[in-house]
Design an enzyme around this catalytic site. Structure first.
Site, PDB file in Angstrom:
ATOM      1  N   TYR A  71      -2.112  11.419   1.466  1.00 53.70           N
ATOM      2  CA  TYR A  71      -2.572  11.195   0.093  1.00 53.70           C
ATOM      3  C   TYR A  71      -2.552  12.506  -0.696  1.00 53.70           C
ATOM      4  O   TYR A  71      -2.232  12.518  -1.880  1.00 53.70           O
ATOM      5  CB  TYR A  71      -3.986  10.601   0.101  1.00 53.70           C
ATOM      6  CG  TYR A  71      -3.997   9.101   0.294  1.00 53.70           C
ATOM      7  CD1 TYR A  71      -4.417   8.258  -0.728  1.00 53.70           C
ATOM      8  CD2 TYR A  71      -3.593   8.524   1.497  1.00 53.70           C
ATOM      9  CE1 TYR A  71      -4.437   6.874  -0.559  1.00 53.70           C
ATOM     10  CE2 TYR A  71      -3.604   7.149   1.669  1.00 53.70           C
ATOM     11  CZ  TYR A  71      -4.024   6.330   0.649  1.00 53.70           C
ATOM     12  OH  TYR A  71      -4.026   4.959   0.821  1.00 53.70           O
TER      13      TYR A  71
ATOM     14  N   ASP B  27       0.846  -1.199   0.000  1.00 49.65           N
ATOM     15  CA  ASP B  27       0.000   0.000   0.000  1.00 49.65           C
ATOM     16  C   ASP B  27       0.881   1.248   0.000  1.00 49.65           C
ATOM     17  O   ASP B  27       1.809   1.344  -0.806  1.00 49.65           O
ATOM     18  CB  ASP B  27      -0.966  -0.045   1.196  1.00 49.65           C
ATOM     19  CG  ASP B  27      -2.082   0.976   1.097  1.00 49.65           C
ATOM     20  OD1 ASP B  27      -3.060   0.724   0.374  1.00 49.65           O
ATOM     21  OD2 ASP B  27      -1.968   2.049   1.717  1.00 49.65           O
TER      22      ASP B  27
ATOM     23  N   HIS C  28      -5.041  -7.685   0.284  1.00 46.16           N
ATOM     24  CA  HIS C  28      -4.346  -6.401   0.360  1.00 46.16           C
ATOM     25  C   HIS C  28      -3.532  -6.262   1.644  1.00 46.16           C
ATOM     26  O   HIS C  28      -2.418  -5.759   1.633  1.00 46.16           O
ATOM     27  CB  HIS C  28      -5.362  -5.259   0.258  1.00 46.16           C
ATOM     28  CG  HIS C  28      -4.728  -3.910   0.236  1.00 46.16           C
ATOM     29  ND1 HIS C  28      -4.101  -3.401  -0.883  1.00 46.16           N
ATOM     30  CD2 HIS C  28      -4.600  -2.971   1.201  1.00 46.16           C
ATOM     31  CE1 HIS C  28      -3.630  -2.201  -0.606  1.00 46.16           C
ATOM     32  NE2 HIS C  28      -3.911  -1.906   0.646  1.00 46.16           N
TER      33      HIS C  28
END
Length: 401
Positions: A316, A184, A375
């Site tokens: 982000y 990630d 994930h």
């Protein structure tokens, strides 16, 4: 003004959350105003009401944060200031001689919590089916603005800057030869470390191919077309959290800091495979691997108690700004010439073909597809994940300087 000695000091750290904060959390959960039930039978409208009801009930009545606190405090934790930010990290030295230093980076919506079950297998492999020569000295930092690390107070903390901080951390710990791993956001940090190639970094391993987010990949083989379809589905219907945090992190931050249930829903709504596994743990009492109710709530509660929902979201935004600036410059990023390992887990957002990895990295020294895990691979399948890390870096243990 701090001296150089105090600025680079490594200080022991212990988690001590006041009971009043736990009581306040429970009160807030009990006072939650929930929406009506979604009008579909799946997650296409978002996190389902039944899942949140079960999670909130368990969180308020049965969940015990003190167990998570004890698990963290059983490990050697430290903080040190790097580039103006106080960085929290777990540092477990292996009992085995000649262990290879490894810095491993978590992602969003995770934290160091998602990596805890890998500590034993990686640092003490003989107790977990491995050999002494498989051992690692393990460094698990909390990303800036996540968990017990400090929030950046200035702009510019994108994954490239985090990568530089991690190189400084490893230098500060006295490691002259080491490897790096991430999934990630941690994969993006690890990729940046590979491109920066700091002195001492021997190679990298990731379990999410972040390079494909920058542009289309070949779609000639059946496997490539399947991966391209999965990636297209993610961009069409699974990209909401990404877009919100990359463009308006402060806006969602108000909900994440004010409502624990809003925080839980936001952190759960990541990818389809993980969501249904987590939902099953709460609704059906059937966890997938290590994705148990308590482990999921350990992670969510860490975000709540540290108040880092907004600052984590801003990471982000920082990466979005950096990507836009890089695209505007017209300059391609430097290649990763170091050895690269990659493991494809079947439940990942897209199942990466080897050809895509080789298209992104010229020196792929390890690639494997495994039969389970998604994930949150290190969290869900810590033993399998640890086996992959051992295999990926085995060829680098006695090479390089």
């Amino acid at each position: 003004m701090a001296t150089t000695e105090t600025a680079t000091e490594i200080r022991p750290f212990n988690v001590e959350i006041p009971e009043e904060q736990i009581d306040d959390l429970r009160r807030r959960i009990a006072a939650t105003r929930l929406p009506s039930k979604e009008l579909v039978a799946d997650r296409s409208q978002g996190v389902q009401l039944a899942t949140i009801r079960e999670l909130a009930h368990y969180w308020a009545t049965d969940y015990d944060w003190r167990k998570a606190e004890a698990k963290l405090n059983a490990l050697p934790q430290f903080t040190t200031e790097i580039d103006g930010v106080n960085i929290h990290f777990i540092h477990v030295r292996s009992p085995h001689e000649n262990a290879l230093p490894l810095i491993m980076t978590h992602g969003w919506p995770g934290s160091v919590i998602e990596l805890l079950e890998t500590v034993g297998p990686l640092t003490d492999p003989t107790a977990h089916g491995g050999q002494a020569e498989d051992a690692f000295h393990l460094v698990l930092p909390s990303l800036p603005g996540y968990g017990f690390s400090g929030e950046p107070a200035e702009l510019g903390w994108n994954v490239g800057r985090v990568a530089q901080a991690w190189a400084e951390l490893m230098h500060r710990l006295g490691y002259t030869r080491y490897v790096a791993q991430g999934g990630d956001v941690g994969a993006a940090v690890t990729d940046a470390m590979g491109r920066q190639a700091p002195r001492g970094l021997l190679g990298i391993h990731t379990n999410l191919l972040v390079t494909v987010l920058a542009g289309p990949q070949p779609a000639e083989s059946e496997q490539e077309r399947a991966a391209a379809d999965q990636l297209a589905t993610f961009r069409e219907s699974g990209f909401g959290y990404f877009l919100e945090m990359a463009t308006r992190p402060q806006t969602i931050g108000y909900a994440l800091l004010d409502s624990p249930v809003a925080l839980a829903a936001w952190l759960l709504d990541h990818d389809t495979d993980s969501y249904y596994k987590i939902s099953s743990a709460f609704v059906d009492g059937e966890p997938a691997g290590n994705l148990t109710r308590d482990n999921i709530l350990d992670n969510i509660t860490l975000y709540w108690l540290t108040g880092t929902g907004a600052s984590a979201a801003r990471s982000y935004w920082e990466d979005g700004q950096a990507a836009a600036a890089a695209a505007a410059s017209g300059q391609a990023p430097p290649e990763v010439s170091l050895p690269v390992g990659f493991t494809a887990f079947p439940g990942e957002i897209w199942r990466t073909p080897r050809s895509w990895v080789e298209n992104s990295y010229p020196n792929v020294t390890y690639f494997n597809e495994v039969d389970r895990g998604g994930h949150f691979a290190a969290w869900e399948e810590p033993e399998l994940f640890s086996e992959e890390i051992r295999a990926a870096f085995s060829s680098l243990r006695r090479t390089g300087t």
